[in-house]
Design a protein around this motif. Sequence first.
Motif, short mmCIF file in Angstrom:
data_model
loop_
_atom_site.label_atom_id
_atom_site.label_comp_id
_atom_site.label_asym_id
_atom_site.label_seq_id
_atom_site.Cartn_x
_atom_site.Cartn_y
_atom_site.Cartn_z
N PHE A 383 0.87 -1.34 -0.14
CA PHE A 383 0.08 0.08 0.07
C PHE A 383 0.97 1.31 -0.07
CE2 PHE A 383 -2.51 3.27 2.40
CZ PHE A 383 -3.28 3.51 1.62
N ASN A 384 1.76 1.21 0.82
CA ASN A 384 2.71 2.36 0.88
C ASN A 384 3.53 2.47 -0.44
OD1 ASN A 384 2.25 2.95 3.59
ND2 ASN A 384 3.77 1.81 4.35
N LEU A 385 3.95 1.51 -1.18
CA LEU A 385 4.30 1.70 -2.61
C LEU A 385 3.26 2.36 -3.53
CD1 LEU A 385 6.56 -1.55 -3.36
CD2 LEU A 385 7.06 0.85 -3.40
N GLY A 386 2.32 1.82 -3.34
CA GLY A 386 1.19 2.69 -4.13
C GLY A 386 1.02 4.30 -3.84
N ILE A 387 1.14 4.44 -2.41
CA ILE A 387 1.04 5.91 -2.04
C ILE A 387 2.42 6.69 -2.59
CG2 ILE A 387 1.32 7.60 -0.20
CD1 ILE A 387 -0.12 5.47 1.30
N LEU A 388 3.64 6.08 -2.63
CA LEU A 388 5.04 6.56 -3.06
C LEU A 388 4.59 6.80 -4.57
CD1 LEU A 388 7.47 7.24 -1.91
CD2 LEU A 388 8.30 4.74 -2.86
N MET A 397 1.50 2.41 -11.89
CA MET A 397 2.25 1.51 -11.02
C MET A 397 1.85 1.80 -9.78
SD MET A 397 5.16 -0.04 -12.08
CE MET A 397 5.94 -0.20 -10.45
N ALA A 398 1.14 2.86 -9.36
CA ALA A 398 0.45 3.00 -7.78
C ALA A 398 -0.51 1.87 -7.97
CB ALA A 398 -0.04 4.43 -7.76
N LEU A 399 -1.54 2.15 -9.03
CA LEU A 399 -2.85 1.28 -8.93
C LEU A 399 -2.12 -0.50 -9.08
CD1 LEU A 399 -5.69 1.12 -9.47
CD2 LEU A 399 -5.52 0.87 -11.74
N ARG A 400 -1.02 -0.78 -9.58
CA ARG A 400 -0.56 -2.00 -9.40
C ARG A 400 -0.35 -2.55 -7.90
NH1 ARG A 400 4.57 -3.16 -12.76
NH2 ARG A 400 3.30 -2.36 -14.54
N TRP A 401 0.33 -1.69 -7.25
CA TRP A 401 0.37 -2.06 -5.86
C TRP A 401 -0.59 -1.99 -5.02
CZ3 TRP A 401 4.42 -4.92 -4.51
CH2 TRP A 401 5.55 -4.95 -5.26
N TYR A 402 -1.48 -0.85 -5.44
CA TYR A 402 -2.87 -0.83 -4.58
C TYR A 402 -3.69 -2.22 -4.85
CZ TYR A 402 -2.48 4.32 -3.75
OH TYR A 402 -1.89 5.25 -3.23
N GLU A 403 -3.76 -2.65 -6.20
CA GLU A 403 -4.25 -3.98 -6.24
C GLU A 403 -3.79 -5.22 -5.43
OE1 GLU A 403 -5.96 -3.26 -10.76
OE2 GLU A 403 -4.09 -3.87 -10.47
N ARG A 404 -2.26 -5.19 -5.42
CA ARG A 404 -1.72 -6.14 -4.66
C ARG A 404 -2.37 -6.19 -3.33
NH1 ARG A 404 4.36 -8.19 -5.49
NH2 ARG A 404 4.36 -9.58 -4.03
N ALA A 405 -2.11 -4.75 -2.73
CA ALA A 405 -2.48 -5.00 -1.13
C ALA A 405 -4.11 -4.93 -1.09
CB ALA A 405 -1.94 -3.32 -0.84
N VAL A 417 -8.27 1.52 -5.23
CA VAL A 417 -8.42 0.87 -6.36
C VAL A 417 -10.12 1.01 -6.88
CG1 VAL A 417 -8.98 -1.62 -7.53
CG2 VAL A 417 -7.08 -0.94 -6.14
N GLY A 418 -11.03 1.22 -5.90
CA GLY A 418 -12.21 1.43 -6.26
C GLY A 418 -12.49 2.94 -7.02
N ILE A 419 -11.75 4.02 -6.19
CA ILE A 419 -11.80 5.34 -7.15
C ILE A 419 -11.25 5.30 -8.23
CG2 ILE A 419 -10.92 7.44 -6.80
CD1 ILE A 419 -10.89 7.10 -3.71
N ALA A 420 -10.08 4.58 -8.66
CA ALA A 420 -9.64 4.44 -9.94
C ALA A 420 -10.69 3.92 -10.97
CB ALA A 420 -8.33 3.77 -10.04
#
Length: 603
Positions: A383-388, A397-405, A417-420
């Motif tokens: 999640f923190n990577l997504g924020i970064l 790239m952010a969405l990819r990490w958000y999806e993983r978390a 992810v829902g907002i995206a």
Amino acid sequence: MDVMGDKATLFESGRFVQPYDAEPARDELADMGEAGEETRLALAAQSGDAEAASVLGAMLLRRGDLDGAEPHLRAATAAGDRAAANNLGVLLHQRGYPEEAAGWWRIAAVAGSAAAAHALGRHHRERGDEPAAEYWLRQSAEQGHVLGAYALADLLEHRGDVGAEHWMRAAAERGHREAAYRLARALDRAAGHGEEAGGDSGAAEAEQWYRQAAARGHRRAALQLGAILEKRGELKEAGRWYLTSAKDGEPRAACALGFLLRDAGDSESAAVWWLRAAQDGDGNAANALGALHAERGEPQTAERWYRAALAAGDDNGAYNLGLLCAEQGRTAQAEQWYRRAAYAGHREAANALAILLLQNGDTSGAEPWFSKAAEAGSVDAAFNLGILYAGRGEDEMALRWYERAAAAGHAEAALQVGIARLREGDEQEAERHLRCAAGGGSAEGAYRLAALLDARRPPEPAHELGEIVQEKTECEEWYERAASQGHRRAQVRVGMLAAARGDVVEAARWYRAAAEAGSRNGAFNLGLLLAREGSEPEAAVWWARAADAGHGRAALRLALVYARRGELAEGQRWADRAVALGPAEVSERAGRLRDALREELSA
């Protein structure tokens, strides 16, 4: 020789003494008067009775009187007594003559002694002669010797031979507790990896073997049985087995018992067992003690136990030391401990280190640690990577990490992810992720899910008398969940829905909650409700608060209130403010009011 498992009673007759490392066997002579029986046997042996010499030698050997036992055993062996030959081998092995001992064991084994065959097989295995070891152990096992069956199973398992389970099971069925434990472990592993068609039945059988071994005093089996029962929710019985294992000296059981007691609200008793386990080198218990003292506001004692955990090889000790230092503002030391744990592979320490570096402005240093932690399975790090990445504008790239978390159950990641997905127009996927976020406790997720469902609602059906029928819908339930978590916009929306149902008290409660939390819309709506109920002075107070926060309609309402009161200058001031705040419709109306007030003032 190394001890290979449990010990059991030797077969044949009471004249057999256990091999060199076995526990004393229960025999028929135990109930007799030792002194009188020994005298009788000595007289019989002196008269040339080989059987009496053999039994007397076994008695003395069991007592530890090697010098007294040896001549009797040699005499009986010379007369062809195989039990004496086996026991002579035991005696010689204890004296440090293994080769001579093996010679006598061979004589006894050839004569049919299962105990001697077992001892001879163990002797050959120690010397690395596995074929000879297997031969003699198999001879012993096939004669029904429990130790022989276990030793053969151990040898075959070491070689990866499929026949190991058969002999391990045979030993377990004959009461060998270590065999029962190891059989249970094998069944457990098989059930856990889906190696059996009936994984559940394999786990059930494993539990039965754990239970058998535990009942025979196997402390690790008792620990495993306790863990199975705890996982199943049978905490009382789990606690009993943990206690049994802990009393037998198993530190992991003492630690687990401590956690059970803590969860039951008995921290004092938990600390006693954690202390016992920690003193026996259990790092997990030391960490638990550290956390307990930290909660009590005793950081020095907590640090001592965290260091003890680290000394025991538990990397959580370093991580907890980092947390402790961070709480105390000792940032440099916190970074040091986080690094130590992170380099040892502690994923949450890597995540904490990255956060610390990020807070210090070292973005480039933080990213690899976030990545390392995320790749190791840290959901928070993903999640923190997504924020970064989102902060850099790298949305893909952010969405990819958000999806993983989000896939791992992270509520705030699911919200992102829902907002995206909403931005992309994929309402179905957006709803799925928003439900995950809302269900995971995200107030914003609950609000956005409610708003999505709200937008789909058809117009309310009209009552036959022309009244609107308002019933609570799913979207209102989600609004209420978000509102109860302090979400201001949700509180305003719940108030509006309550007002639409005619529930003025409920509407006022939610508007007030939002207004007191700083919501200008909540303050404005509360003012409307109060004015409608005849409390215009109090309404003006809330409109002033809303207008001061930038709410144009509230400023216009105040302008109208002061105009009606004849306070034209104050009305003009609020009209000016409404013109500036807008929106366009409000600015237009406020402009007309301001002009009228200006004319009135200049007349």
